[in-house]
Structures are given as structure tokens and as C-alpha cells.
Design a protein around this motif. Structure first.
Motif, mmCIF file in Angstrom:
data_model
loop_
_atom_site.group_PDB
_atom_site.id
_atom_site.type_symbol
_atom_site.label_atom_id
_atom_site.label_comp_id
_atom_site.label_asym_id
_atom_site.label_seq_id
_atom_site.Cartn_x
_atom_site.Cartn_y
_atom_site.Cartn_z
ATOM 1 N N ARG A 81 0.877 -1.172 0.000
ATOM 2 C CA ARG A 81 0.000 0.000 0.000
ATOM 3 C C ARG A 81 0.915 1.223 0.000
ATOM 4 O O ARG A 81 1.575 1.515 0.998
ATOM 5 N N TYR A 82 0.991 1.879 -1.160
ATOM 6 C CA TYR A 82 1.979 2.954 -1.317
ATOM 7 C C TYR A 82 1.606 4.197 -0.524
ATOM 8 O O TYR A 82 0.445 4.594 -0.487
ATOM 9 N N TRP A 83 2.621 4.806 0.056
ATOM 10 C CA TRP A 83 2.446 6.076 0.781
ATOM 11 C C TRP A 83 2.258 7.202 -0.240
ATOM 12 O O TRP A 83 2.950 7.272 -1.264
ATOM 13 N N SER A 84 1.319 8.097 0.032
ATOM 14 C CA SER A 84 1.147 9.288 -0.819
ATOM 15 C C SER A 84 0.394 10.326 -0.002
ATOM 16 O O SER A 84 -0.188 9.993 1.046
ATOM 17 N N PRO A 85 0.349 11.589 -0.455
ATOM 18 C CA PRO A 85 -0.431 12.587 0.279
ATOM 19 C C PRO A 85 -1.892 12.178 0.437
ATOM 20 O O PRO A 85 -2.521 12.493 1.452
ATOM 21 N N ASP A 86 -2.448 11.444 -0.527
ATOM 22 C CA ASP A 86 -3.854 11.009 -0.406
ATOM 23 C C ASP A 86 -4.013 9.857 0.565
ATOM 24 O O ASP A 86 -5.093 9.643 1.105
ATOM 25 N N ASP A 87 -2.983 9.088 0.732
ATOM 26 C CA ASP A 87 -3.061 7.917 1.614
ATOM 27 C C ASP A 87 -1.699 7.735 2.299
ATOM 28 O O ASP A 87 -0.888 6.897 1.893
ATOM 29 N N PRO A 88 -1.449 8.560 3.335
ATOM 30 C CA PRO A 88 -0.119 8.498 3.964
ATOM 31 C C PRO A 88 0.019 7.276 4.880
ATOM 32 O O PRO A 88 0.171 7.397 6.096
ATOM 33 N N PHE A 89 -0.025 6.127 4.270
ATOM 34 C CA PHE A 89 -0.017 4.895 5.063
ATOM 35 C C PHE A 89 1.404 4.529 5.488
ATOM 36 O O PHE A 89 2.311 4.447 4.676
ATOM 37 N N LEU A 90 1.570 4.302 6.783
ATOM 38 C CA LEU A 90 2.882 3.926 7.315
ATOM 39 C C LEU A 90 2.838 2.475 7.784
ATOM 40 O O LEU A 90 1.913 2.087 8.514
ATOM 41 N N HIS A 91 3.802 1.692 7.359
ATOM 42 C CA HIS A 91 3.868 0.295 7.788
ATOM 43 C C HIS A 91 4.595 0.211 9.123
ATOM 44 O O HIS A 91 5.639 0.827 9.303
ATOM 45 N N GLU A 92 4.059 -0.595 10.022
ATOM 46 C CA GLU A 92 4.796 -0.898 11.253
ATOM 47 C C GLU A 92 5.910 -1.857 10.864
ATOM 48 O O GLU A 92 5.654 -2.901 10.255
ATOM 49 N N VAL A 93 7.131 -1.482 11.200
ATOM 50 C CA VAL A 93 8.270 -2.347 10.870
ATOM 51 C C VAL A 93 8.992 -2.677 12.169
ATOM 52 O O VAL A 93 9.139 -1.805 13.027
ATOM 53 N N SER A 94 9.416 -3.936 12.311
ATOM 54 C CA SER A 94 10.234 -4.247 13.490
ATOM 55 C C SER A 94 11.540 -4.880 13.024
ATOM 56 O O SER A 94 11.562 -5.630 12.048
ATOM 57 N N ILE A 95 12.602 -4.521 13.707
ATOM 58 C CA ILE A 95 13.903 -5.119 13.399
ATOM 59 C C ILE A 95 14.450 -5.667 14.708
ATOM 60 O O ILE A 95 14.479 -4.963 15.725
ATOM 61 N N THR A 96 14.827 -6.948 14.680
ATOM 62 C CA THR A 96 15.286 -7.598 15.906
ATOM 63 C C THR A 96 16.657 -8.211 15.653
ATOM 64 O O THR A 96 16.903 -8.782 14.598
ATOM 65 N N SER A 97 17.528 -8.055 16.653
ATOM 66 C CA SER A 97 18.824 -8.730 16.586
ATOM 67 C C SER A 97 19.264 -8.995 18.011
ATOM 68 O O SER A 97 19.436 -8.058 18.786
ATOM 69 N N GLY A 98 19.446 -10.272 18.371
ATOM 70 C CA GLY A 98 19.808 -10.607 19.751
ATOM 71 C C GLY A 98 18.800 -9.991 20.704
ATOM 72 O O GLY A 98 17.590 -10.133 20.537
ATOM 73 N N ASN A 99 19.321 -9.211 21.671
ATOM 74 C CA ASN A 99 18.422 -8.591 22.649
ATOM 75 C C ASN A 99 17.899 -7.247 22.192
ATOM 76 O O ASN A 99 17.210 -6.571 22.933
ATOM 77 N N ASP A 100 18.284 -6.832 21.010
ATOM 78 C CA ASP A 100 17.859 -5.499 20.587
ATOM 79 C C ASP A 100 16.673 -5.602 19.637
ATOM 80 O O ASP A 100 16.660 -6.428 18.724
ATOM 81 N N LYS A 101 15.696 -4.741 19.890
ATOM 82 C CA LYS A 101 14.527 -4.747 19.014
ATOM 83 C C LYS A 101 14.119 -3.298 18.819
ATOM 84 O O LYS A 101 14.035 -2.524 19.774
ATOM 85 N N ILE A 102 13.873 -2.928 17.578
ATOM 86 C CA ILE A 102 13.474 -1.553 17.314
ATOM 87 C C ILE A 102 12.289 -1.543 16.370
ATOM 88 O O ILE A 102 12.168 -2.400 15.502
ATOM 89 N N LYS A 103 11.401 -0.585 16.615
ATOM 90 C CA LYS A 103 10.218 -0.471 15.755
ATOM 91 C C LYS A 103 10.293 0.845 14.998
ATOM 92 O O LYS A 103 10.880 1.815 15.473
ATOM 93 N N ASP A 104 9.656 0.872 13.845
ATOM 94 C CA ASP A 104 9.571 2.139 13.107
ATOM 95 C C ASP A 104 8.277 2.128 12.306
ATOM 96 O O ASP A 104 7.659 1.068 12.121
ATOM 97 N N GLN A 105 7.889 3.296 11.841
ATOM 98 C CA GLN A 105 6.681 3.438 11.025
ATOM 99 C C GLN A 105 7.168 3.973 9.684
ATOM 100 O O GLN A 105 7.587 5.128 9.596
ATOM 101 N N ILE A 106 7.139 3.130 8.675
ATOM 102 C CA ILE A 106 7.791 3.487 7.408
ATOM 103 C C ILE A 106 6.802 3.426 6.250
ATOM 104 O O ILE A 106 6.080 2.447 6.079
ATOM 105 N N GLY A 107 6.784 4.496 5.470
ATOM 106 C CA GLY A 107 5.967 4.528 4.258
ATOM 107 C C GLY A 107 6.817 4.104 3.067
ATOM 108 O O GLY A 107 8.019 4.371 3.032
#
Ligand code: GCB
Length: 610
Positions: A279-305
Motif C-alpha cells: 500500500r503505497y504512501w502518498s499525500p492522499d493515503d499516507p499509510f505507514l507500515h509498522e516495521v520491526s527489526i530484531t537482533s539478539g536482545n535489541d529490538k526496534i520499531k519504526d513506522q515506514i511509508g
């Protein structure tokens, strides 16, 4: 005895050198990482003579074997009533962080120089093997940072983040972080001596402590391949002792993606995901994907279009379809209150004004704005131009100046490369063409392209006369051959004649590239009315907008604009009593939030472009 002393001094010098060179490339996405805020009141000492930095022979204390208690970064107190120490942070006044100092204390309004900050804190690591970093969102302009009397490093540049590791220096109680911030303008600086904005000094963005596992996710970049929008590409980069053969997992639930990766010897893993139903990000539909990146004990989340931005001839294509950039330029000032903007609330207000005007695009001029702006633009669906503070008369031949500009650009791209809203990296503003300048900007653009293959490059250039004809304008700047979008500022009707001149001007632009007018405008004092050729009236500004919009529509390659500017802003160059009083009046909104007539002219034009 003598040799022990020698060894001790060698150790001190060595440890200074090590700490001096320990500046870390920024940890990205500090926005979503758990952290401990150091915002709030910090003690401060104004130090115009840099008395806390140099001894009376003007030698830096930090380069001495024994800096002594007069070095402010030692945060010393007398051990006994007879001892002479001529400063005391704890008895000094306080300033709020984040914020500029100019608008907090009347006596600091015009101050340009050194000021020392001190903050004490307690901290215990959650896990003894973890690491701790102190992270600054920005501090203008030169920052010397010390923890518990030891130098962490020096950062130059007022608008980008930096961090230092402090694990080894940390005590459980009473740590003292001392920062000397110096906002003196210097010729070799980026920006240089002369600008048309207020040189707000201080720790202007958030300061936080970030605890990470011993090896952690330091950086990542996920973007759509501009040639194949079914592929998400990029990398994840670890930092720490265990870099090779580490397992990483990238998860994007909305795309049903769970991607296992293994790092190479440098701790880097390439990402290449084939995903057909994005679902592409655009001014009409600024959809952000929840993304998670995990490595060992580290985990980070982001909201990426995910979106593509490309050009084809004179068109700008967003997700493959032509887009017209209905924009406005913005300075990073706090709405209503004045001073440097730095909060989510400031970003929401500025960007809401832009959307009210019908914009789908903002130019964040003339330096990197705070991260709230681009995060908010991601959510609101505004396309963004971000800019390096290479403004006007930079020292083009000075290698240190180039290194400084390159580092600031690198820090900006590092921070914002995962923001879908950002579509343009701008190298500079209104720089005078010369071989040295063009080489400087070309090298910057190579750096930007190397770091980020997914965005467009531009710079706010200047216009010229076609065959020396004053009524035919063109772009003959050699940097035009490097940029993807041909942007330029023009002030016909303000610095160049009156608005009734606009109807006589023709444009002959020969490059087959999208054209963006990065600035035009006129000064108007809100509430001042009169004839449309009387300077400073709202009618003059309105007339200039009407005539400029007509003139620009004759440029066949025109793909957008970002007129100058959303809100009146402070500038020491603007001193005309009763009209300017220290403000550049080209805003479409006054500093009190009142919309001028031209606001509605531009709004009507943008509405007609739907
Ligand atoms: C410009 C500059 C901008 C100024 C503006 C003005 O061309 O790019 O920084 O503020 O003109 O108001 O003169």
C-alpha cells in the motif's frame, strides 16, 4: 616518582585524545528507542571570553596535563573556605533544554558566543553488559561535551543529531554532563557569517540517554527500488563487538513479511524483499507500515511509508504518476511564542497551516529541521524538501568547510532516510556560481546519491537573463546539469521592479527537467492596507502573488513551487521601524498567527490545481 608522574601525564593526554576522537555516527530512530530524557532545567554560565575553556595564556585547559579546577568542565567546588574557585554551576541560573537561549532570557537575546550548560543525573544500567549513549538532537553551533570531567568530543553544526558513548565514564550517582555551546558566526562555518535568519544559540533539541545491548542495531535503511516498486531494498547495520554472522529479523506484518538475515563481517545485512501488495504512501493515503527489526536482545520499531519518487523529462512522478508540488517554505520557529521550534506541537501547527493552505509539499528551509517535522509530515501526507545549510557565501575553497558541510548532510540523511515524506535533498541556497562552488556542490550531491539512491537532488539556484535581455529569464547555472529538479528563487516584483513588471517577463528554460520555483514573495505587515503598489501593504503582497502565479504558469516545465514563506520570522537584517522591527515580513501568516490576504490567493490557486 618522576616516572610515575610522566606515565600519569601520558595517560591523561592519551585518554583525552581517545575521547576527543570518539564521536559516534548517530544511532538512528532514537525517536522510538526507550530512553531517559535529560530535558528540563540545566544550570548555565555565560562565558563570552571563554574563561572556563582557556587559561590566562589562552591555552585550552583540556590540553593541559592537569586542567585544574578553573576549567569549567571539571564542575569544581572549593574543598575548603580558603580555596579560590571563581565559578559555581550549582549557584548559577538555569535554562530550559531544549530551547534557544535568546528567547528565554532578555539579556541573551542578541548573545552570540560561548555558554556553558551543566546537568547532573543518576543512572544505573539495566544490564551490566549494556552500553549507554548520550544523544543530542541538535545544539547550535559548536558543542564541546564532557562527562564527569572527561571530554567526549566536539560537534560542529547546529541542526543535526550527534551522540557519544558514556558507558565507561558512568557513575551510579551524580554524573555531571557539561556542554560548552558556542554560536559565534564564523566565515568558514556552514552557514557562514551572513544569513537572513536569527542565529539562535543553545541546546535547541532534546537530550537523552539511550541504553543498548553490547551489540545493537545502529542503522538501517528500507526503501522501494525506484525502478521496481515491488521490491523493498536496503540494509541493517549492527554496532558492537559481535558483528559477524549475527541473526537479524525484519518484520512487516501488513505485508506478511518476516525476513531472516545474517550479517557479514562488518555487521551489515542486505535487505531485498519482494512484495506485490504494497500500500503505497502518498499525500492522499499516507499509510505507514509498522516495521520491526530484531537482533539478539535489541529490538526496534519504526513506522515506514513506501513510495517511489522519480523524474521523467520535465515530470515528477510519485509512485509512477505525475505530481504537482503545491508547496510553501518554512523556517523552524515556534508558532506564537517565537524562538527555535522544537516540539511535536510546533510541528503540528506549522504543518497544519500548510495543509489549510492546500499544500501537499513543504520546503524546510534553510537547514535541517527537527525530527518532529518529518515524522509529522509522514503522518499528514506532506512531501518534504530538506536542506543543508550551505547558504550564500560559503568558503568554497576551504577543505574544512567542505568536510563540515558534508558531515552535516550525512547526519541529516542518516537521520531521515527512512521518512517517505522526504523526496528532495537540497544541497544549498542561492550560492554564487564559480568553479570552486560547483565542485563543492557536485561533491555533496555525489555523497547524497551514494548514501541514498531513492530520492531526488536539488538546490535553490538563481535565475539569469537570456542573451542579456532583461525581460527574458533563464537558468544558466552549471549546477543545473547535476540536479534532478531545477529549482530557483526569483523576486521579480520585490527586489526587481514592482509587481506590475511581472506580466512583461518571459521565461526560456532549456533544460528538460522539472522546474520548481523554490522562492518568490513580498513583505507585508499584517493589517497594513493601501494601494497595490505601496510597499508593505497586504494588497502589494496579494498583487505580487496574483501576478507571479500568472507568470509562472507560462513555464512549460513548471512542476511546483514553495513561495517565501509560511510565517513571518525573526531576522537581524530586517530593522525597518514599525514595519519589520526585526522580522522578515514575507510570511503569509503573521508571527501572531494572522492570515494575510495573499494566504488566500495561494490557497485559491492550490485549490484550483486539484
Ligand atoms: C532569499 C533567501 C531567503 C531570504 C529571502 C528574503 O532569497 O533565500 O533566505 O529570507 O530571500 O526575504 O530576502
Amino acid at each position: 616518582m618522576e616516572s610515575t608522574k610522566y606515565l600519569l601525564s601520558l595517560f591523561l593526554i592519551l585518554s583525552f585524545t581517545i575521547f576527543l576522537s570518539a564521536q559516534q555516527p548517530g544511532i538512528i530512530n532514537t525517536y522510538n528507542r526507550p530512553s531517559t530524557s535529560l530535558n528540563g532545567y540545566w544550570k548555565y554560565i555565560v562565558d563570552p571570553y571563554e574563561n572556563g575553556f582557556y587559561n590566562y595564556r589562552l591555552e585550552a585547559f583540556e590540553n593541559q596535563k592537569d586542567p585544574g579546577k578553573n576549567a569549567f568542565f571539571t564542575n569544581s567546588k572549593p574543598d575548603n573556605p580558603s580555596e579560590l574557585i571563581e565559578y559555581n554551576f550549582d549557584l548559577s541560573d538555569s535554562l530550559q533544554v531544549p530551547s534557544d537561549w535568546n528567547t528565554q532570557k532578555e539579556k541573551l537575546f542578541y548573545y552570540e558566543g560561548s555558554l556553558w550548560y551543566k546537568k547532573s543525573f543518576d543512572y544505573e544500567l539495566e544490564e551490566p553488559s549494556n552500553r549507554l549513549f548520550v544523544h543530542f538532537g541538535a545544539s547550535n553551533y559548536k558543542s564541546d561535551v564532557y562527562l564527569n570531567g572527561k571530554k567526549l568530543g566536539r560537534h560542529i553544526g547546529g541542526f543535526t543529531p550527534f551522540s557519544y558513548e558514556i558507558t565507561e565514564l558512568l557513575d551510579a550517582r551524580d554524573n555531571y554532563l557539561v556542554v560548552k555551546v558556542d554560536n559565534k558566526r564564523i566565515k568558514e562555518g556552514v552557514p557562514t557569517l551572513n544569513t537572513d535568519w536569527w542565529n539562535y544559540g543553545g541546546i535547541t533539541r532534546e537530550v537523552k540517554l539511550i541504553e543498548t545491548p553490547s551489540t545493537f542495531i545502529n542503522d538501517y535503511f528500507l526503501y522501494l527500488n525506484p525502478q521496481d516498486p515491488t521490491r523493498i531494498q536496503g540494509y541493517v547495520q549492527l554496532k558492537g563487538k559481535q558483528l559477524a554472522n549475527q541473526a537479524i529479523e525484519v518484520g512487516i506484518p501488513a505485508l506478511s513479511v518476516t525476513l531472516p538475515l545474517i550479517t557479514n563481517n562488518e555487521g551489515r545485512a542486505k535487505v531485498d524483499i519482494s512484495a506485490k501488495q504494497i500500500r503505497y504512501w502518498s499525500p492522499d493515503d499516507p499509510f505507514l507500515h509498522e516495521v520491526s527489526i530484531t537482533s539478539g536482545n535489541d529490538k526496534i520499531k519504526d513506522q515506514i511509508g513506501f513510495r517511489t519518487i522519480t523524474t521523467q523529462g520535465s515530470k515528477i512522478l510519485l509512485n509512477g504518476s505525475p505530481v504537482f508540488l503545491k508547496g510553501i517554505s518554512i523556517h523552524e520557529e515556534k508558532p506564537f511564542k517565537g524562538g527555535r521550534g522544537n516540539s511535536e506541537e510546533d510541528a503540528r501547527q506549522l504543518l497544519s497551516w500548510a495543509t489549510e493552505m492546500g499544500c501537499n509539499f513543504v520546503r524546510l528551509a534553510h537547514y535541517p529541521h527537527n525530527e518532529h517535522m518529518v515524522r509529522m509530515a509522514d503522518q499528514m501526507g506532506l512531501l518534504v524538501w530538506e536542506e543543508n545549510p550551505v547558504y550564500w557565501t560559503i568558503s568554497w575553497k576551504n577543505p574544512d568547510t567542505y568536510a563540515n558541510a558534508a558531515r552535516q548532510l550525512e547526519e541529516l540523511i542518516t537521520r531521515d532516510k527512512n521518512r517517505a515524506s522526504v523526496i528532495i535533498w537540497s544541497m544549498a541556497n542561492e550560492t554564487p556560481a564559480s568553479d570552486a562552488r560547483t565542485e563543492f556542490l557536485t561533491n555533496l550531491s555525489l555523497l547524497a546519491r551514494d548514501m541514498d539512491p531513492s530520492r531526488l537532488i536539488s538546490a535553490a539556484l538563481e535565475q539569469g537573463r537570456y542573451n542579456n535581455d532583461p525581460l527574458i529569464r533563464t537558468i544558466d547555472d552549471p549546477f543545473a546539469s547535476v540536479v534532478d529538479i531545477l529549482s530557483f528563487n526569483q523576486y521579480i516584483g520585490w527586489y526587481d521592479g514592482l509587481p506590475d513588471k511581472l506580466s512583461q517577463i518571459k521565461w526560456r528554460i532549456e533544460q528538460d527537467k522539472p522546474v520548481l520555483i523554490s522562492e518568490f514573495g513580498a513583505g507585508a505587515k499584517y493589517g497594513l492596507h493601501g494601494d497595490k503598489l505601496t510597499r508593505w501593504t497586504e494588497e502589494y503582497q496579494e498583487f505580487l502573488y496574483e501576478e507571479t502565479l500568472k507568470m509562472l504558469s507560462s513555464i512549460p516545465q513548471l512542476q511546483g513551487m514553495s513561495p517565501w514563506i509560511l510565517v513571518d520570522f525573526r531576522s537581524p537584517r530586517r530593522v525597518l521601524p514599525r514595519i519589520q522591527d526585526g522580522w522578515n515580513r514575507k510570511g503569509l501568516i503573521s508571527e501572531e498567527g494572522k492570515r494575510k490576504k495573499a494566504f488566500y490567493t495561494l490557497q485559491k490557486y492550490y485549490q484550483s490545481k486539484d
